[in-house]
Scaffold this active site. Sequence first.
Site, PDB file in Angstrom:
ATOM      1  N   GLU A 106      -0.450  -5.904  -9.919  1.00  0.00           N
ATOM      2  CA  GLU A 106      -1.333  -4.883  -9.370  1.00  0.00           C
ATOM      3  C   GLU A 106      -0.896  -3.545  -9.951  1.00  0.00           C
ATOM      4  OE1 GLU A 106      -1.294  -4.850  -5.136  1.00  0.00           O
ATOM      5  OE2 GLU A 106      -2.199  -6.826  -4.935  1.00  0.00           O
ATOM      6  N   ASP A 158      -0.902   4.415   1.950  1.00  0.00           N
ATOM      7  CA  ASP A 158       0.417   4.228   1.364  1.00  0.00           C
ATOM      8  C   ASP A 158       1.479   5.067   2.046  1.00  0.00           C
ATOM      9  OD1 ASP A 158      -0.160   2.376  -0.804  1.00  0.00           O
ATOM     10  OD2 ASP A 158      -1.449   3.981  -1.557  1.00  0.00           O
TER      11      ASP A 158
END
Length: 267
Positions: A46, A57
């Site tokens: 990824e 995040d």
Amino acid sequence: MSQRLANAFAKGRPALVTFVTAGDPTPDATGAILDALVAGGADVIELGMPFTDPMADGPAIQAANLRSLAAGTRTADILAIATAFRARHPDVPLVLMGYANPMLRRGPGWFAGAASAAGVDGVICVDIPPEEDDALGPELRARGVDPIRLATPTTDAARLPRVLDGASGFLYYVSVAGITGLQQAAQGSIDQAVARLKATTDLPVAVGFGVRTPEQAAAIGAVADGVVVGSAIVELVATHGAAAPDAVRTYVHSLSEALASSRKVIR
């Protein structure tokens, strides 16, 4: 589903899915870090697209986004990194992960076409919900790029069919209701969630958020089709910078070895 992704989840063991941020610490250094992931035994890569407001995040990946943007990383650089990776690693699946703004600012058709031309197998867009699939999904599918969806602990039985409709590649189960890197869900809750998801889809189910140790990876790999590790790798890049490949390769190898001995539940 892309053939590369299908192959990655058909090895008779859980797939190791690894994440790094494109352009961290610099665009020129990213290629060697990606090569280290492959050398360590990663089955799926990824590649994060840096963004100024990465809402899903935690601190590690937020900092990676800022380092990458400060180094001048742009979408053209990310696509160049992907294209070069595909030339070096024709069989390793590559997934772009990020947010809608960088993906859609030139139009979904442009982005889907550019991703396909760069050899990208799938796209995870964190902030396009399944209900808004028409913002990007049709263009990706038309070009053979898998729209990979996220399921979470709050994805109930009523909404799960919508999440799965149009999804391909694999289903990414976000094991905690929070941001990346700060905590890991209890194994019992992961076991239950994976069993529920696998009862409703033939897509491989990969579990991520908070996975750091080989022991954690092996425990998840005993029930899931794949294990996703991101923040721990990004932290190695933060520590070592352009010299990160050796540390990344060693760490990823420890995860890969753990998954190789992890018993996979047969459907």
